[in-house]
Design a protein around this motif. Structure first.
Motif, PDB file in Angstrom:
ATOM      1  N   ASP A 122       0.819  -1.216   0.000  1.00 41.35           N
ATOM      2  CA  ASP A 122       0.000   0.000   0.000  1.00 41.35           C
ATOM      3  C   ASP A 122       0.857   1.273   0.000  1.00 41.35           C
ATOM      4  OD1 ASP A 122       0.921  -0.076   2.592  1.00 41.35           O
ATOM      5  OD2 ASP A 122      -1.053   0.034   3.529  1.00 41.35           O
ATOM      6  N   ARG A 123       2.117   1.163  -0.461  1.00 40.69           N
ATOM      7  CA  ARG A 123       3.029   2.274  -0.729  1.00 40.69           C
ATOM      8  C   ARG A 123       3.696   2.866   0.505  1.00 40.69           C
ATOM      9  NH1 ARG A 123      -1.568   4.765  -2.479  1.00 40.69           N
ATOM     10  NH2 ARG A 123      -0.763   6.721  -1.661  1.00 40.69           N
ATOM     11  N   ASN A 124       3.562   2.233   1.673  1.00 37.06           N
ATOM     12  CA  ASN A 124       4.168   2.841   2.849  1.00 37.06           C
ATOM     13  C   ASN A 124       5.517   2.225   3.187  1.00 37.06           C
ATOM     14  OD1 ASN A 124       4.053   0.699   4.834  1.00 37.06           O
ATOM     15  ND2 ASN A 124       1.847   1.019   4.938  1.00 37.06           N
ATOM     16  N   ILE A 125       6.329   3.017   3.871  1.00 30.86           N
ATOM     17  CA  ILE A 125       7.581   2.577   4.476  1.00 30.86           C
ATOM     18  C   ILE A 125       7.429   2.881   5.954  1.00 30.86           C
ATOM     19  CG2 ILE A 125      10.068   2.920   4.634  1.00 30.86           C
ATOM     20  CD1 ILE A 125       9.929   3.971   1.719  1.00 30.86           C
ATOM     21  N   VAL A 126       7.668   1.880   6.792  1.00 29.46           N
ATOM     22  CA  VAL A 126       7.511   2.042   8.232  1.00 29.46           C
ATOM     23  C   VAL A 126       8.838   1.714   8.909  1.00 29.46           C
ATOM     24  CG1 VAL A 126       6.248   1.308  10.285  1.00 29.46           C
ATOM     25  CG2 VAL A 126       5.076   1.414   8.089  1.00 29.46           C
ATOM     26  N   LEU A 127       9.216   2.529   9.884  1.00 26.69           N
ATOM     27  CA  LEU A 127      10.394   2.290  10.708  1.00 26.69           C
ATOM     28  C   LEU A 127       9.935   1.854  12.092  1.00 26.69           C
ATOM     29  CD1 LEU A 127      12.479   5.448   9.755  1.00 26.69           C
ATOM     30  CD2 LEU A 127      12.596   3.169   8.749  1.00 26.69           C
ATOM     31  N   TYR A 128      10.607   0.860  12.648  1.00 32.12           N
ATOM     32  CA  TYR A 128      10.248   0.293  13.945  1.00 32.12           C
ATOM     33  C   TYR A 128      11.443   0.365  14.888  1.00 32.12           C
ATOM     34  CZ  TYR A 128       6.824  -2.004  10.913  1.00 32.12           C
ATOM     35  OH  TYR A 128       5.856  -2.279   9.983  1.00 32.12           O
ATOM     36  N   ASP A 129      11.165   0.488  16.173  1.00 34.01           N
ATOM     37  CA  ASP A 129      12.185   0.403  17.211  1.00 34.01           C
ATOM     38  C   ASP A 129      11.970  -0.924  17.928  1.00 34.01           C
ATOM     39  OD1 ASP A 129      13.816   0.580  19.460  1.00 34.01           O
ATOM     40  OD2 ASP A 129      13.371   2.686  19.795  1.00 34.01           O
ATOM     41  N   THR A 130      12.942  -1.823  17.843  1.00 36.41           N
ATOM     42  CA  THR A 130      12.777  -3.147  18.442  1.00 36.41           C
ATOM     43  C   THR A 130      12.931  -3.121  19.965  1.00 36.41           C
ATOM     44  OG1 THR A 130      15.111  -3.722  18.100  1.00 36.41           O
ATOM     45  CG2 THR A 130      13.550  -4.317  16.359  1.00 36.41           C
ATOM     46  N   ARG A 131      13.543  -2.068  20.517  1.00 35.33           N
ATOM     47  CA  ARG A 131      13.666  -1.967  21.977  1.00 35.33           C
ATOM     48  C   ARG A 131      12.319  -1.688  22.614  1.00 35.33           C
ATOM     49  NH1 ARG A 131      18.195   2.454  21.544  1.00 35.33           N
ATOM     50  NH2 ARG A 131      16.560   3.058  20.112  1.00 35.33           N
ATOM     51  N   SER A 132      11.614  -0.709  22.106  1.00 34.79           N
ATOM     52  CA  SER A 132      10.306  -0.356  22.657  1.00 34.79           C
ATOM     53  C   SER A 132       9.186  -1.123  21.971  1.00 34.79           C
ATOM     54  CB  SER A 132      10.058   1.137  22.532  1.00 34.79           C
ATOM     55  OG  SER A 132      10.027   1.516  21.172  1.00 34.79           O
ATOM     56  N   GLN A 133       9.531  -1.882  20.935  1.00 37.23           N
ATOM     57  CA  GLN A 133       8.588  -2.704  20.176  1.00 37.23           C
ATOM     58  C   GLN A 133       7.410  -1.877  19.651  1.00 37.23           C
ATOM     59  OE1 GLN A 133       7.745  -6.040  22.769  1.00 37.23           O
ATOM     60  NE2 GLN A 133       9.605  -7.056  22.126  1.00 37.23           N
ATOM     61  N   THR A 134       7.762  -0.724  19.049  1.00 36.22           N
ATOM     62  CA  THR A 134       6.737   0.147  18.483  1.00 36.22           C
ATOM     63  C   THR A 134       7.164   0.661  17.117  1.00 36.22           C
ATOM     64  OG1 THR A 134       7.718   2.075  19.547  1.00 36.22           O
ATOM     65  CG2 THR A 134       5.918   1.006  20.721  1.00 36.22           C
ATOM     66  N   PRO A 135       6.194   0.928  16.245  1.00 37.29           N
ATOM     67  CA  PRO A 135       6.517   1.651  15.012  1.00 37.29           C
ATOM     68  C   PRO A 135       6.857   3.097  15.386  1.00 37.29           C
ATOM     69  CG  PRO A 135       4.342   0.620  14.893  1.00 37.29           C
ATOM     70  CD  PRO A 135       4.821   0.493  16.292  1.00 37.29           C
ATOM     71  N   ILE A 136       7.879   3.661  14.734  1.00 38.32           N
ATOM     72  CA  ILE A 136       8.276   5.024  15.108  1.00 38.32           C
ATOM     73  C   ILE A 136       7.987   6.061  14.026  1.00 38.32           C
ATOM     74  CG2 ILE A 136       9.981   4.469  16.869  1.00 38.32           C
ATOM     75  CD1 ILE A 136      12.145   4.529  14.777  1.00 38.32           C
ATOM     76  N   ARG A 137       8.035   5.675  12.761  1.00 40.46           N
ATOM     77  CA  ARG A 137       7.771   6.628  11.671  1.00 40.46           C
ATOM     78  C   ARG A 137       7.158   5.894  10.493  1.00 40.46           C
ATOM     79  NH1 ARG A 137      12.419  10.739  12.186  1.00 40.46           N
ATOM     80  NH2 ARG A 137      11.705  11.640  14.127  1.00 40.46           N
ATOM     81  N   LYS A 138       6.400   6.657   9.709  1.00 36.25           N
ATOM     82  CA  LYS A 138       5.769   6.088   8.518  1.00 36.25           C
ATOM     83  C   LYS A 138       5.728   7.155   7.438  1.00 36.25           C
ATOM     84  CE  LYS A 138       1.448   3.930   7.002  1.00 36.25           C
ATOM     85  NZ  LYS A 138       0.148   3.415   7.446  1.00 36.25           N
ATOM     86  N   VAL A 139       6.003   6.745   6.211  1.00 34.82           N
ATOM     87  CA  VAL A 139       5.874   7.636   5.060  1.00 34.82           C
ATOM     88  C   VAL A 139       5.144   6.862   3.969  1.00 34.82           C
ATOM     89  CG1 VAL A 139       8.135   7.021   4.091  1.00 34.82           C
ATOM     90  CG2 VAL A 139       7.095   9.203   3.504  1.00 34.82           C
ATOM     91  N   VAL A 140       4.281   7.560   3.244  1.00 37.09           N
ATOM     92  CA  VAL A 140       3.550   6.948   2.138  1.00 37.09           C
ATOM     93  C   VAL A 140       4.043   7.591   0.848  1.00 37.09           C
ATOM     94  CG1 VAL A 140       1.299   6.508   1.116  1.00 37.09           C
ATOM     95  CG2 VAL A 140       1.541   6.530   3.606  1.00 37.09           C
ATOM     96  N   LEU A 141       4.497   6.768  -0.085  1.00 40.67           N
ATOM     97  CA  LEU A 141       5.007   7.251  -1.363  1.00 40.67           C
ATOM     98  C   LEU A 141       3.913   7.171  -2.429  1.00 40.67           C
ATOM     99  CD1 LEU A 141       8.489   5.488  -1.269  1.00 40.67           C
ATOM    100  CD2 LEU A 141       7.908   7.795  -0.536  1.00 40.67           C
ATOM    101  N   HIS A 142       4.212   7.668  -3.626  1.00 43.17           N
ATOM    102  CA  HIS A 142       3.235   7.633  -4.711  1.00 43.17           C
ATOM    103  C   HIS A 142       3.086   6.236  -5.296  1.00 43.17           C
ATOM    104  CE1 HIS A 142       2.541  11.899  -4.710  1.00 43.17           C
ATOM    105  NE2 HIS A 142       3.854  12.118  -4.729  1.00 43.17           N
ATOM    106  N   MET A 143       4.156   5.440  -5.256  1.00 42.45           N
ATOM    107  CA  MET A 143       4.115   4.061  -5.742  1.00 42.45           C
ATOM    108  C   MET A 143       4.809   3.165  -4.726  1.00 42.45           C
ATOM    109  SD  MET A 143       4.571   4.479  -9.827  1.00 42.45           S
ATOM    110  CE  MET A 143       3.766   2.939 -10.196  1.00 42.45           C
ATOM    111  N   ALA A 144       4.618   1.853  -4.859  1.00 36.98           N
ATOM    112  CA  ALA A 144       5.133   0.891  -3.877  1.00 36.98           C
ATOM    113  C   ALA A 144       6.652   0.748  -3.955  1.00 36.98           C
ATOM    114  CB  ALA A 144       4.473  -0.463  -4.076  1.00 36.98           C
ATOM    115  N   THR A 145       7.237   0.420  -2.824  1.00 34.01           N
ATOM    116  CA  THR A 145       8.672   0.168  -2.718  1.00 34.01           C
ATOM    117  C   THR A 145       8.915  -1.329  -2.802  1.00 34.01           C
ATOM    118  OG1 THR A 145       9.050   2.142  -1.409  1.00 34.01           O
ATOM    119  CG2 THR A 145      10.653   0.370  -1.166  1.00 34.01           C
TER     120      THR A 145
END
Length: 181
Positions: A122-145
């Protein structure tokens, strides 16, 4: 060929080496992750049927990507969710879900080792922190990665291969625009 085996029922979708380079994890359409020792077979047991995995992990669905942590006995898989696994446990130690479609790639950062990136259909890139076990940032592009590669020299930068035939380099601290296209 130095090493070969029938690893999965169906396609093998992902492979990643551990930090030592002695073991690999594979994932596939059969909803399993397998840990293998990369040792040459002796001449007596040169056939593929003699090579057995060190461990087999059962996922909840088909998997399309795997990434091994650079210093811990931990790996991440991508499918319907991003699952974080420990080699010594049979179930995921954490599941990341941010309402994405099928996740098609997952990569640990080689420098900031507690950061994990994924991309989804669905065109998103998500960054996660494995220490806190949470997603930290998300960006949605025009096309899929289709792929993500971390820069080993600049810990906060990563490059994505996109369906629009471009590569985009991002600074994970400022995802609002690409550093380079």
């Amino acid at each position: 060929c130095l090493w070969a085996t029938k690893a999965h029922d169906g396609f093998v979708r992902g492979i990643a080496a551990d930090a030592t380079g002695e073991n690999v994890v594979t994932c596939g359409d059969d909803s399993t992750v397998k840990l293998w020792k990369l040792a040459r077979s002796s001449k007596k047991e040169a056939g593929r049927e003699h090579i057995k995995p060190l461990a087999t992990f059962l996922a909840k669905g088909a998997l399309v990507a795997v990434s091994h942590h650079f210093s811990k006995s931990m790996f991440a898989t991508a499918g319907a969710t991003v699952d974080l696994w420990d080699e010594k446990r049979s179930d995921p130690i954490h599941t990341f879900d941010w309402g994405a479609d099928t996740i098609n790639t997952v990569k640990f950062n080689p420098v900031e080792r507690n950061v994990l990136a994924s991309s989804a259909n669905d065109r998103n890139i998500v960054l996660y922190d494995t220490r806190s076990q949470t997603p930290i940032r998300k960006v949605v592009l025009h096309m899929a990665t289709n792929a993500i590669a971390w820069n080993p020299m600049e810990a906060f930068n990563f490059t994505t291969a996109n369906e629009d035939t471009n590569c985009y380099t991002f600074d994970m601290r400022r995802l609002n625009r690409a550093l380079n296209v």
